[in-house]
Design a protein around this motif. Structure first.
Motif, PDB file in Angstrom:
ATOM      1  N   TYR A   1     -95.176  54.309  17.547  1.00 38.47           N
ATOM      2  CA  TYR A   1     -95.245  55.670  18.066  1.00 38.47           C
ATOM      3  C   TYR A   1     -94.184  55.897  19.143  1.00 38.47           C
ATOM      4  N   LEU A   2     -94.026  54.935  20.052  1.00 41.87           N
ATOM      5  CA  LEU A   2     -93.029  55.080  21.115  1.00 41.87           C
ATOM      6  C   LEU A   2     -91.614  55.133  20.546  1.00 41.87           C
ATOM      7  N   SER A   3     -91.353  54.347  19.514  1.00 42.55           N
ATOM      8  CA  SER A   3     -90.039  54.399  18.863  1.00 42.55           C
ATOM      9  C   SER A   3     -89.806  55.776  18.247  1.00 42.55           C
ATOM     10  N   LYS A   4     -90.838  56.306  17.595  1.00 47.61           N
ATOM     11  CA  LYS A   4     -90.742  57.633  16.988  1.00 47.61           C
ATOM     12  C   LYS A   4     -90.563  58.705  18.065  1.00 47.61           C
ATOM     13  N   ALA A   5     -91.306  58.587  19.166  1.00 52.29           N
ATOM     14  CA  ALA A   5     -91.198  59.564  20.250  1.00 52.29           C
ATOM     15  C   ALA A   5     -89.795  59.546  20.847  1.00 52.29           C
ATOM     16  N   TYR A   6     -89.244  58.363  21.034  1.00 50.07           N
ATOM     17  CA  TYR A   6     -87.884  58.253  21.567  1.00 50.07           C
ATOM     18  C   TYR A   6     -86.893  58.947  20.635  1.00 50.07           C
ATOM     19  N   ALA A   7     -87.008  58.676  19.344  1.00 51.38           N
ATOM     20  CA  ALA A   7     -86.101  59.298  18.374  1.00 51.38           C
ATOM     21  C   ALA A   7     -86.274  60.817  18.373  1.00 51.38           C
ATOM     22  N   GLU A   8     -87.506  61.278  18.491  1.00 55.55           N
ATOM     23  CA  GLU A   8     -87.771  62.720  18.508  1.00 55.55           C
ATOM     24  C   GLU A   8     -87.145  63.380  19.735  1.00 55.55           C
ATOM     25  N   ILE A   9     -87.272  62.741  20.890  1.00 58.18           N
ATOM     26  CA  ILE A   9     -86.706  63.299  22.117  1.00 58.18           C
ATOM     27  C   ILE A   9     -85.186  63.333  22.045  1.00 58.18           C
ATOM     28  N   VAL A  10     -84.584  62.265  21.552  1.00 59.70           N
ATOM     29  CA  VAL A  10     -83.122  62.210  21.439  1.00 59.70           C
ATOM     30  C   VAL A  10     -82.618  63.269  20.454  1.00 59.70           C
ATOM     31  N   SER A  11     -83.263  63.359  19.299  1.00 59.44           N
ATOM     32  CA  SER A  11     -82.802  64.342  18.313  1.00 59.44           C
ATOM     33  C   SER A  11     -83.060  65.767  18.799  1.00 59.44           C
ATOM     34  N   SER A  12     -84.116  65.974  19.576  1.00 62.55           N
ATOM     35  CA  SER A  12     -84.411  67.304  20.102  1.00 62.55           C
ATOM     36  C   SER A  12     -83.339  67.782  21.071  1.00 62.55           C
TER      37      SER A  12
END
Length: 91
Positions: free
Chosen positions: A27-38
């Motif tokens: 989940y943290l890996s996904k959240a990091y990717a989501e924040i960066v792509s956002s």
């Protein structure tokens, strides 16, 4: 994204209602990717702000819970969680 030692450390976070500690590293890996792509999408006006807000709220809740635990716990093992706490800046 995390090695086995770091994944185990992440999974040792305290229980929170609705938290799946086994899946937390993913989940943290996904959240990091989501924040960066956002960040990129926000520049183009294409980001889904509601999803990003939920991710940030969850991440802050998790960080604050771990920060409180680390602050009050005499347990050295718990102190290792401090490495997972993000730097928070206030303006």
């Amino acid at each position: 994204m995390y090695d086995s030692i770091t994944s185990q450390l992440i999974q040792s976070t305290p229980d929170l209602p609705g938290l799946d500690r086994e899946s937390l590293p993913d989940y943290l890996s996904k959240a990091y990717a989501e924040i960066v792509s956002s960040r990129v999408l926000l520049r183009n006006g294409e980001a889904n702000i509601d999803d990003l807000i939920e991710t940030v709220k969850f991440s802050l809740r998790l960080a604050r819970t771990n920060e409180a635990l680390v602050s009050i716990s005499p347990n050295v093992k718990i102190k290792n969680l401090q490495a997972l706490l993000p730097l928070q800046h206030t303006n």
